[in-house]
Write a protein that holds these residues in place. Structure first.
Motif, PDB file in Angstrom:
ATOM      1  N   ALA A  15       0.838  -1.197   0.000  1.00 28.19           N
ATOM      2  CA  ALA A  15       0.000   0.000   0.000  1.00 28.19           C
ATOM      3  C   ALA A  15       0.874   1.248   0.000  1.00 28.19           C
ATOM      4  N   CYS A  16       0.398   2.279  -0.678  1.00 29.53           N
ATOM      5  CA  CYS A  16       1.092   3.564  -0.670  1.00 29.53           C
ATOM      6  C   CYS A  16       0.076   4.667  -0.924  1.00 29.53           C
ATOM      7  N   LYS A  17       0.474   5.889  -0.677  1.00 31.26           N
ATOM      8  CA  LYS A  17      -0.398   7.034  -0.911  1.00 31.26           C
ATOM      9  C   LYS A  17       0.058   7.752  -2.167  1.00 31.26           C
ATOM     10  N   LEU A  18      -0.895   8.003  -3.071  1.00 30.33           N
ATOM     11  CA  LEU A  18      -0.599   8.651  -4.347  1.00 30.33           C
ATOM     12  C   LEU A  18      -1.523   9.843  -4.558  1.00 30.33           C
ATOM     13  N   ASP A  19      -1.097  10.756  -5.392  1.00 26.35           N
ATOM     14  CA  ASP A  19      -1.891  11.909  -5.782  1.00 26.35           C
ATOM     15  C   ASP A  19      -3.149  11.427  -6.511  1.00 26.35           C
ATOM     16  N   ASP A  20      -4.293  12.093  -6.273  1.00 30.87           N
ATOM     17  CA  ASP A  20      -5.548  11.631  -6.866  1.00 30.87           C
ATOM     18  C   ASP A  20      -5.544  11.675  -8.393  1.00 30.87           C
ATOM     19  N   LYS A  21      -4.825  12.617  -8.997  1.00 36.18           N
ATOM     20  CA  LYS A  21      -4.747  12.667 -10.467  1.00 36.18           C
ATOM     21  C   LYS A  21      -4.022  11.438 -11.008  1.00 36.18           C
ATOM     22  N   LEU A  22      -2.967  11.060 -10.320  1.00 34.19           N
ATOM     23  CA  LEU A  22      -2.210   9.877 -10.709  1.00 34.19           C
ATOM     24  C   LEU A  22      -3.065   8.611 -10.553  1.00 34.19           C
ATOM     25  N   VAL A  23      -3.826   8.538  -9.479  1.00 34.44           N
ATOM     26  CA  VAL A  23      -4.689   7.379  -9.242  1.00 34.44           C
ATOM     27  C   VAL A  23      -5.753   7.275 -10.331  1.00 34.44           C
ATOM     28  N   LYS A  24      -6.330   8.389 -10.732  1.00 33.48           N
ATOM     29  CA  LYS A  24      -7.334   8.381 -11.798  1.00 33.48           C
ATOM     30  C   LYS A  24      -6.730   7.847 -13.097  1.00 33.48           C
ATOM     31  N   GLN A  25      -5.503   8.291 -13.412  1.00 34.40           N
ATOM     32  CA  GLN A  25      -4.841   7.802 -14.626  1.00 34.40           C
ATOM     33  C   GLN A  25      -4.566   6.308 -14.532  1.00 34.40           C
ATOM     34  N   LEU A  26      -4.133   5.852 -13.361  1.00 34.77           N
ATOM     35  CA  LEU A  26      -3.876   4.425 -13.175  1.00 34.77           C
ATOM     36  C   LEU A  26      -5.156   3.607 -13.319  1.00 34.77           C
ATOM     37  N   LYS A  27      -6.256   4.094 -12.764  1.00 39.28           N
ATOM     38  CA  LYS A  27      -7.527   3.383 -12.872  1.00 39.28           C
ATOM     39  C   LYS A  27      -7.988   3.293 -14.319  1.00 39.28           C
ATOM     40  N   GLU A  28      -7.798   4.367 -15.089  1.00 38.30           N
ATOM     41  CA  GLU A  28      -8.170   4.351 -16.506  1.00 38.30           C
ATOM     42  C   GLU A  28      -7.358   3.308 -17.268  1.00 38.30           C
ATOM     43  N   ARG A  29      -6.051   3.265 -17.001  1.00 39.60           N
ATOM     44  CA  ARG A  29      -5.206   2.266 -17.653  1.00 39.60           C
ATOM     45  C   ARG A  29      -5.597   0.853 -17.237  1.00 39.60           C
ATOM     46  N   ALA A  30      -5.913   0.680 -15.955  1.00 36.15           N
ATOM     47  CA  ALA A  30      -6.260  -0.653 -15.445  1.00 36.15           C
ATOM     48  C   ALA A  30      -7.563  -1.165 -16.052  1.00 36.15           C
ATOM     49  N   GLU A  31      -8.509  -0.262 -16.299  1.00 35.97           N
ATOM     50  CA  GLU A  31      -9.769  -0.673 -16.922  1.00 35.97           C
ATOM     51  C   GLU A  31      -9.542  -1.206 -18.329  1.00 35.97           C
ATOM     52  N   ALA A  32      -8.588  -0.624 -19.043  1.00 33.93           N
ATOM     53  CA  ALA A  32      -8.308  -1.042 -20.409  1.00 33.93           C
ATOM     54  C   ALA A  32      -7.369  -2.240 -20.467  1.00 33.93           C
ATOM     55  N   HIS A  33      -6.741  -2.578 -19.358  1.00 31.32           N
ATOM     56  CA  HIS A  33      -5.756  -3.660 -19.322  1.00 31.32           C
ATOM     57  C   HIS A  33      -6.400  -4.925 -18.786  1.00 31.32           C
ATOM     58  N   GLU A  34      -6.159  -6.052 -19.434  1.00 29.02           N
ATOM     59  CA  GLU A  34      -6.804  -7.292 -18.992  1.00 29.02           C
ATOM     60  C   GLU A  34      -6.262  -7.799 -17.657  1.00 29.02           C
ATOM     61  N   GLY A  35      -5.058  -7.407 -17.270  1.00 28.12           N
ATOM     62  CA  GLY A  35      -4.468  -7.850 -16.012  1.00 28.12           C
ATOM     63  C   GLY A  35      -4.875  -7.027 -14.813  1.00 28.12           C
ATOM     64  N   GLY A  36      -5.576  -5.939 -15.045  1.00 30.74           N
ATOM     65  CA  GLY A  36      -6.030  -5.096 -13.949  1.00 30.74           C
ATOM     66  C   GLY A  36      -4.930  -4.204 -13.394  1.00 30.74           C
ATOM     67  N   MET A  37      -5.211  -3.648 -12.241  1.00 24.38           N
ATOM     68  CA  MET A  37      -4.320  -2.684 -11.603  1.00 24.38           C
ATOM     69  C   MET A  37      -2.951  -3.289 -11.289  1.00 24.38           C
ATOM     70  N   THR A  38      -2.934  -4.517 -10.802  1.00 23.47           N
ATOM     71  CA  THR A  38      -1.676  -5.152 -10.416  1.00 23.47           C
ATOM     72  C   THR A  38      -0.722  -5.237 -11.599  1.00 23.47           C
ATOM     73  N   GLU A  39      -1.213  -5.692 -12.733  1.00 30.35           N
ATOM     74  CA  GLU A  39      -0.362  -5.830 -13.909  1.00 30.35           C
ATOM     75  C   GLU A  39       0.066  -4.481 -14.475  1.00 30.35           C
ATOM     76  N   VAL A  40      -0.828  -3.504 -14.439  1.00 31.24           N
ATOM     77  CA  VAL A  40      -0.477  -2.160 -14.922  1.00 31.24           C
ATOM     78  C   VAL A  40       0.667  -1.593 -14.091  1.00 31.24           C
ATOM     79  N   LEU A  41       0.539  -1.684 -12.774  1.00 33.76           N
ATOM     80  CA  LEU A  41       1.592  -1.165 -11.905  1.00 33.76           C
ATOM     81  C   LEU A  41       2.903  -1.928 -12.091  1.00 33.76           C
ATOM     82  N   ALA A  42       2.820  -3.243 -12.233  1.00 38.62           N
ATOM     83  CA  ALA A  42       4.031  -4.038 -12.433  1.00 38.62           C
ATOM     84  C   ALA A  42       4.738  -3.622 -13.728  1.00 38.62           C
ATOM     85  N   GLU A  43       3.971  -3.452 -14.796  1.00 36.28           N
ATOM     86  CA  GLU A  43       4.565  -3.033 -16.076  1.00 36.28           C
ATOM     87  C   GLU A  43       5.216  -1.657 -15.960  1.00 36.28           C
TER      88      GLU A  43
END
Length: 89
Positions: free
Chosen positions: A52-80
């Protein structure tokens, strides 16, 4: 337990489900495929560790958008993204 208490209990359950992101209760029509305990065991078998970590809300929104489009979800997006930043798997 009278009728009022039964209805109040249903309302509490519904409110809790909504807080949890609208996930259905176990036994419901859209019940989760695996419960949390099973998922934790599967993740441990893969060598995944919760982090767990704390991130800026703009960054989190961008990560969520990428995760929705990625079949591996948030975990895979962050790992990549971390691998691209120079960290090794």
């Amino acid at each position: 337990m009278n009728k009022f208490e039964l209805e109040q209990n249903k309302a509490f359950k519904l409110a809790n489900d909504l807080k949890q992101g609208g996930r259905a209760r176990a036994g419901g029509a859209g019940a989760q495929k695996t419960d949390r305990r099973e998922q934790r065991k599967l993740d441990q078998a893969k060598g995944l560790v919760p982090f767990a970590c704390k991130l800026d809300d703009k960054l989190v929104k961008q990560l969520k958008e990428r995760a929705e489009a990625h079949e591996g979800g948030m975990t895979e997006v962050l790992a990549e993204l971390l691998v691209k930043a120079g960290l090794e798997r």
